[in-house]
Design a protein around this motif. Structure first.
Motif, PDB file in Angstrom:
ATOM      1  N   HIS A   1     -10.024  -8.080  -4.669  1.00 39.82           N
ATOM      2  CA  HIS A   1     -10.831  -6.859  -4.601  1.00 39.82           C
ATOM      3  C   HIS A   1     -10.403  -5.913  -3.486  1.00 39.82           C
ATOM      4  CE1 HIS A   1     -12.917  -9.637  -1.909  1.00 39.82           C
ATOM      5  NE2 HIS A   1     -13.477  -8.615  -1.341  1.00 39.82           N
ATOM      6  N   LYS A   2      -9.635  -6.367  -2.513  1.00 40.30           N
ATOM      7  CA  LYS A   2      -9.187  -5.486  -1.433  1.00 40.30           C
ATOM      8  C   LYS A   2      -7.709  -5.126  -1.558  1.00 40.30           C
ATOM      9  CE  LYS A   2     -12.474  -7.058   2.053  1.00 40.30           C
ATOM     10  NZ  LYS A   2     -12.616  -7.709   3.351  1.00 40.30           N
ATOM     11  N   ASP A   3      -6.881  -6.098  -1.962  1.00 37.84           N
ATOM     12  CA  ASP A   3      -5.435  -5.903  -1.948  1.00 37.84           C
ATOM     13  C   ASP A   3      -4.791  -5.989  -3.325  1.00 37.84           C
ATOM     14  OD1 ASP A   3      -5.556  -5.748   0.874  1.00 37.84           O
ATOM     15  OD2 ASP A   3      -5.542  -7.935   1.002  1.00 37.84           O
ATOM     16  N   ASN A   4      -5.618  -6.036  -4.379  1.00 35.43           N
ATOM     17  CA  ASN A   4      -5.113  -6.143  -5.746  1.00 35.43           C
ATOM     18  C   ASN A   4      -4.182  -7.347  -5.914  1.00 35.43           C
ATOM     19  OD1 ASN A   4      -5.231  -5.221  -8.387  1.00 35.43           O
ATOM     20  ND2 ASN A   4      -3.362  -4.014  -8.166  1.00 35.43           N
ATOM     21  N   GLY A   5      -4.528  -8.446  -5.261  1.00 37.51           N
ATOM     22  CA  GLY A   5      -3.692  -9.645  -5.300  1.00 37.51           C
ATOM     23  C   GLY A   5      -3.809 -10.401  -6.614  1.00 37.51           C
ATOM     24  N   ASP A   6      -2.816 -11.235  -6.877  1.00 33.21           N
ATOM     25  CA  ASP A   6      -2.796 -12.081  -8.075  1.00 33.21           C
ATOM     26  C   ASP A   6      -3.688 -13.285  -7.831  1.00 33.21           C
ATOM     27  OD1 ASP A   6      -2.321 -13.719 -10.230  1.00 33.21           O
ATOM     28  OD2 ASP A   6      -0.175 -13.955  -9.859  1.00 33.21           O
ATOM     29  N   ARG A   7      -4.869 -13.274  -8.392  1.00 32.91           N
ATOM     30  CA  ARG A   7      -5.828 -14.345  -8.206  1.00 32.91           C
ATOM     31  C   ARG A   7      -5.954 -15.192  -9.470  1.00 32.91           C
ATOM     32  NH1 ARG A   7      -7.307 -14.764  -2.857  1.00 32.91           N
ATOM     33  NH2 ARG A   7      -9.370 -15.412  -3.415  1.00 32.91           N
TER      34      ARG A   7
END
Length: 95
Positions: free
Chosen positions: A28-34
């Motif tokens: 939600h903050k860094d558009n990371g691959d979760r």
């Protein structure tokens, strides 16, 4: 929290079974691959879980990907039962 729960169970213990090898960027903050696959690639089972009943506690869940990955990893190493518990959910994740 885990310690308090164990006070009520004679055979309960607090142990660290999982360890993250690589940091995963925030969704939600860094558009990371979760994704579940990404979490599974960055977390290791570091202790013997074979035949154990495990209460898996996470402080916050956003997508549920890390929790699903941890359950899968623990079961793949022989955990008898994994009971996932997230204490909080990220607010307004979709907004």
């Amino acid at each position: 929290i885990a310690q308090k729960i164990c006070e009520h169970y004679e055979n309960g213990s607090v142990e660290q079974f999982l360890q993250r090898k690589t940091t995963v960027a925030s969704a939600h903050k860094d558009n990371g691959d979760r994704s579940v696959a990404n979490h599974m690639a960055t977390i290791s089972v570091v202790s013997n879980v074979k035949g154990k009943v495990i209460l898996l506690i996470d402080d916050v869940t956003t997508t549920g990907g890390s929790m699903i990955a941890c359950v899968n990893l623990l079961k793949s190493k022989g955990a008898r039962t994994v009971l996932p518990l997230a204490l909080l959910e990220t607010a307004n994740y979709e907004e």
